[in-house]
Design a protein around this motif. Sequence first.
Motif, PDB file in Angstrom:
ATOM      1  N   HIS A 108       0.817  -1.218   0.000  1.00 61.64           N
ATOM      2  CA  HIS A 108       0.000   0.000   0.000  1.00 61.64           C
ATOM      3  C   HIS A 108       0.849   1.266   0.000  1.00 61.64           C
ATOM      4  O   HIS A 108       0.389   2.302  -0.484  1.00 61.64           O
ATOM      5  CB  HIS A 108      -0.965  -0.006   1.187  1.00 61.64           C
ATOM      6  N   SER A 109       2.070   1.187   0.500  1.00 56.56           N
ATOM      7  CA  SER A 109       2.935   2.373   0.465  1.00 56.56           C
ATOM      8  C   SER A 109       3.622   2.536  -0.898  1.00 56.56           C
ATOM      9  O   SER A 109       4.039   3.631  -1.249  1.00 56.56           O
ATOM     10  CB  SER A 109       3.974   2.316   1.582  1.00 56.56           C
ATOM     11  N   TRP A 110       3.723   1.456  -1.664  1.00 54.47           N
ATOM     12  CA  TRP A 110       4.422   1.497  -2.953  1.00 54.47           C
ATOM     13  C   TRP A 110       3.498   1.605  -4.154  1.00 54.47           C
ATOM     14  O   TRP A 110       3.949   1.908  -5.256  1.00 54.47           O
ATOM     15  CB  TRP A 110       5.282   0.243  -3.130  1.00 54.47           C
ATOM     16  N   SER A 111       2.216   1.318  -3.983  1.00 53.65           N
ATOM     17  CA  SER A 111       1.293   1.263  -5.118  1.00 53.65           C
ATOM     18  C   SER A 111      -0.044   1.888  -4.747  1.00 53.65           C
ATOM     19  O   SER A 111      -0.432   1.877  -3.576  1.00 53.65           O
ATOM     20  CB  SER A 111       1.033  -0.199  -5.524  1.00 53.65           C
ATOM     21  N   PRO A 112      -0.770   2.393  -5.754  1.00 56.83           N
ATOM     22  CA  PRO A 112      -2.126   2.872  -5.477  1.00 56.83           C
ATOM     23  C   PRO A 112      -2.985   1.711  -4.950  1.00 56.83           C
ATOM     24  O   PRO A 112      -2.788   0.551  -5.353  1.00 56.83           O
ATOM     25  CB  PRO A 112      -2.644   3.332  -6.838  1.00 56.83           C
ATOM     26  N   ALA A 113      -3.926   2.011  -4.094  1.00 57.45           N
ATOM     27  CA  ALA A 113      -4.759   0.968  -3.478  1.00 57.45           C
ATOM     28  C   ALA A 113      -5.413   0.062  -4.510  1.00 57.45           C
ATOM     29  O   ALA A 113      -5.517  -1.152  -4.309  1.00 57.45           O
ATOM     30  CB  ALA A 113      -5.810   1.602  -2.583  1.00 57.45           C
TER      31      ALA A 113
ATOM     32  N   ARG B 120       5.605  -2.751 -10.855  1.00 64.18           N
ATOM     33  CA  ARG B 120       6.528  -2.409 -11.924  1.00 64.18           C
ATOM     34  C   ARG B 120       7.536  -1.326 -11.481  1.00 64.18           C
ATOM     35  O   ARG B 120       8.487  -1.048 -12.186  1.00 64.18           O
ATOM     36  CB  ARG B 120       5.700  -1.898 -13.104  1.00 64.18           C
ATOM     37  N   THR B 121       7.344  -0.754 -10.302  1.00 59.49           N
ATOM     38  CA  THR B 121       8.183   0.362  -9.870  1.00 59.49           C
ATOM     39  C   THR B 121       9.454  -0.132  -9.165  1.00 59.49           C
ATOM     40  O   THR B 121       9.615  -1.326  -8.911  1.00 59.49           O
ATOM     41  CB  THR B 121       7.370   1.298  -8.953  1.00 59.49           C
ATOM     42  N   VAL B 122      10.330   0.775  -8.826  1.00 54.18           N
ATOM     43  CA  VAL B 122      11.662   0.461  -8.291  1.00 54.18           C
ATOM     44  C   VAL B 122      11.653  -0.519  -7.106  1.00 54.18           C
ATOM     45  O   VAL B 122      12.461  -1.449  -7.084  1.00 54.18           O
ATOM     46  CB  VAL B 122      12.418   1.763  -7.927  1.00 54.18           C
TER      47      VAL B 122
ATOM     48  N   GLU C 100       1.227   1.146 -15.733  1.00 52.97           N
ATOM     49  CA  GLU C 100       2.496   1.703 -15.242  1.00 52.97           C
ATOM     50  C   GLU C 100       2.851   1.231 -13.841  1.00 52.97           C
ATOM     51  O   GLU C 100       4.000   1.359 -13.423  1.00 52.97           O
ATOM     52  CB  GLU C 100       2.479   3.241 -15.304  1.00 52.97           C
ATOM     53  N   PHE C 101       1.905   0.675 -13.102  1.00 56.71           N
ATOM     54  CA  PHE C 101       2.184   0.160 -11.751  1.00 56.71           C
ATOM     55  C   PHE C 101       2.215  -1.356 -11.672  1.00 56.71           C
ATOM     56  O   PHE C 101       2.874  -1.919 -10.814  1.00 56.71           O
ATOM     57  CB  PHE C 101       1.112   0.659 -10.762  1.00 56.71           C
ATOM     58  N   SER C 102       1.488  -2.013 -12.535  1.00 54.03           N
ATOM     59  CA  SER C 102       1.253  -3.449 -12.419  1.00 54.03           C
ATOM     60  C   SER C 102       1.857  -4.202 -13.599  1.00 54.03           C
ATOM     61  O   SER C 102       1.732  -3.783 -14.747  1.00 54.03           O
ATOM     62  CB  SER C 102      -0.260  -3.691 -12.366  1.00 54.03           C
ATOM     63  N   LEU C 103       2.480  -5.335 -13.286  1.00 53.66           N
ATOM     64  CA  LEU C 103       3.128  -6.166 -14.299  1.00 53.66           C
ATOM     65  C   LEU C 103       2.683  -7.604 -14.092  1.00 53.66           C
ATOM     66  O   LEU C 103       2.691  -8.103 -12.963  1.00 53.66           O
ATOM     67  CB  LEU C 103       4.651  -6.055 -14.131  1.00 53.66           C
TER      68      LEU C 103
END
Length: 154
Positions: free
Chosen positions: A28-33, A116-118, A145-148
């Motif tokens: 939850h801190s790294w990705s939108p809910a 997908r982020t750092v 852009e967030f999910s892979l």
Amino acid sequence: MTCFAIARDDLTSPDVLDLLRLHLDEMHSWSPACKVHALPPEKLRAPDVTFYALRDGDRLAAVGALKVLGEGRGELKSMRAAPDYRGRGAGRALLEHLIAEARTRGLIWLGLETGRTVPFLPALRLYESHGFAESTGFGDYVPDEFSLCMELHL
């Protein structure tokens, strides 16, 4: 090299629940809910999910689950190494166990969804090193852009 023990787990021990809580908090801190697909313990206890704990003696090193989707397909869920075990082979050992378990069950395909982020780069490298490749979405997952989404043909 550390000798890990991997066993099915009923998700009742405090250390497992604490690691899953950390996992959900970080997701939850790294990705939108709307892009957090990690499951809480009650959903990891579903009949189609087998949850595993990897231990180093009496210390919890990692957790992860195999969800059977049907038609020879499975999904990896809630893969997470404990902070003290990141980069020490715990995740790799558990991933190899889950792949072997999928093969034993006769599954022919494994999928997963991750970020997908750092912060997710170590996990992406681990999955790629075991033959997982980026794929189109499956189930309700929609890559963006967030999910892979990744897949492995067994």
